[in-house]
Scaffold this motif. Sequence first.
Motif, PDB file in Angstrom:
ATOM      1  N   ARG A 179      -4.638   2.461  -4.193  1.00  0.00           N
ATOM      2  CA  ARG A 179      -5.431   3.164  -3.175  1.00  0.00           C
ATOM      3  C   ARG A 179      -4.730   4.437  -2.691  1.00  0.00           C
ATOM      4  NH1 ARG A 179      -9.848   2.455  -0.132  1.00  0.00           N
ATOM      5  NH2 ARG A 179     -10.285   0.331  -0.850  1.00  0.00           N
ATOM      6  N   TYR A 180      -3.439   4.391  -2.509  1.00  0.00           N
ATOM      7  CA  TYR A 180      -2.712   5.580  -2.041  1.00  0.00           C
ATOM      8  C   TYR A 180      -1.709   6.041  -3.094  1.00  0.00           C
ATOM      9  CZ  TYR A 180      -4.682   4.230   2.456  1.00  0.00           C
ATOM     10  OH  TYR A 180      -5.550   3.892   3.459  1.00  0.00           O
ATOM     11  N   TYR A 197       0.799  -1.228   0.000  1.00  0.00           N
ATOM     12  CA  TYR A 197       0.000   0.000   0.000  1.00  0.00           C
ATOM     13  C   TYR A 197       0.833   1.279   0.000  1.00  0.00           C
ATOM     14  CZ  TYR A 197      -4.508  -2.308   0.785  1.00  0.00           C
ATOM     15  OH  TYR A 197      -5.649  -3.059   0.652  1.00  0.00           O
ATOM     16  N   TYR A 198       1.945   1.276   0.725  1.00  0.00           N
ATOM     17  CA  TYR A 198       2.577   2.556   1.054  1.00  0.00           C
ATOM     18  C   TYR A 198       3.979   2.789   0.485  1.00  0.00           C
ATOM     19  CZ  TYR A 198      -1.099   2.324   4.606  1.00  0.00           C
ATOM     20  OH  TYR A 198      -2.295   2.205   5.254  1.00  0.00           O
ATOM     21  N   ALA A 222      -2.316  11.887  -1.313  1.00  0.00           N
ATOM     22  CA  ALA A 222      -1.719  10.558  -1.430  1.00  0.00           C
ATOM     23  C   ALA A 222      -0.387  10.498  -0.694  1.00  0.00           C
ATOM     24  CB  ALA A 222      -1.540  10.180  -2.899  1.00  0.00           C
ATOM     25  N   ASP A 245      -1.011  10.603   3.077  1.00  0.00           N
ATOM     26  CA  ASP A 245      -1.522   9.335   3.616  1.00  0.00           C
ATOM     27  C   ASP A 245      -0.413   8.303   3.724  1.00  0.00           C
ATOM     28  OD1 ASP A 245      -4.104  10.218   3.951  1.00  0.00           O
ATOM     29  OD2 ASP A 245      -4.804   9.498   2.001  1.00  0.00           O
ATOM     30  N   ARG A 246       0.456   8.261   2.725  1.00  0.00           N
ATOM     31  CA  ARG A 246       1.553   7.281   2.762  1.00  0.00           C
ATOM     32  C   ARG A 246       2.527   7.600   3.891  1.00  0.00           C
ATOM     33  NH1 ARG A 246       1.427   7.953  -3.030  1.00  0.00           N
ATOM     34  NH2 ARG A 246       3.411   9.092  -3.002  1.00  0.00           N
TER      35      ARG A 246
END
Length: 347
Positions: free
Chosen positions: A54-55, A45-46, A62, A65-66
Amino acid sequence: MVLSEERPIFVATHPRSCSTAFERVFMTREKDLCCLHEPFGDAFYYGPERLSSRYEGDHNDAIGDREKSGFHEATYSSVLKEIEISGKEGKRVFIKDMACYLVPPSDHSTFEKAVLAPSVTPSATFNGNGVSTVKNPTILPLSVLKKFQFAFLIRNPRKAVPSYYRCCIPPLNEMTGFKYFMPNEAGYRELRVLFEYLLKEGVIKHPPSPSSPSPSPSSSQTNGKASNGEHSIYNNVCVIDADELLDNPKEIIKKFCEMTGIEFDEKMLEWGAHEGCENFDKWKGFHEDAIGSSGLKPRTKKKVRTREEEMEEWVEKYGEEAAGVIGRTADENMEDYEFLRRFRVVV
């Protein structure tokens, strides 16, 4: 990691499969097991090798969030190093993670032709110039996958998908951070892809061949002694269905322990609510029921509903349009679920 039963156990699953409750059973064995909670999600995800959209993006939201996750520098290599370090504590490593974190999703550029994660392939570069894994549908080399002892946990998508949808809408998504529902995160396709690849490469072994149209009940329930002497019980296919886990927790957990080389103790089925759940914090909102639980007991009531009754409930909870999305997503994943269910452990 010389003997197969000493390899880290990797329970591969999909979202909302009751996997965290399953994981809590083995968290009670803190003296001899080191449990790692969804470590590959950090990179998926990150991190710079992220596969999820999603991110994704270079816009402030973005990036924020990461970075806020604390895992924006996580790579597949760093996750593997974390697992290796955990195994040096004198405890056997127990991993519960999503198969979809190892297989490119349908909206990724490498969906039809996976490439190895660059951090585990030093000569590779990402986004179009990676090393092609012609036969390997995952982003980890086969040599790495062979270091794990795999087991699988599944749940009927008509139960798992609506549960996942609920985590992606208000009010729960304020906790989870998943602001919208993505059907391609259901995870069944990726779980089957991983399963079939490991079976094809002999990492897991079980008669009959997955190409057989319908294995006989006797052959699909031989999750015990090896039939040909070529591999031990620790290499046999181990698929747990959540419904059977909830109906017969003691018997299913006991069989799982037998197949993975863990000494079974009935005390594993009980624990203190909220105890030792700090590792769940990175996925807030997804595990609240499991965190507040105090054990795994046979369920006393099992809801059996028709498709019409399920649809009525979804419409009432989420609206007609959302109910349609949930129903279509569940149906799209049913074939993969039924395929994997053919190999389930039966007690």
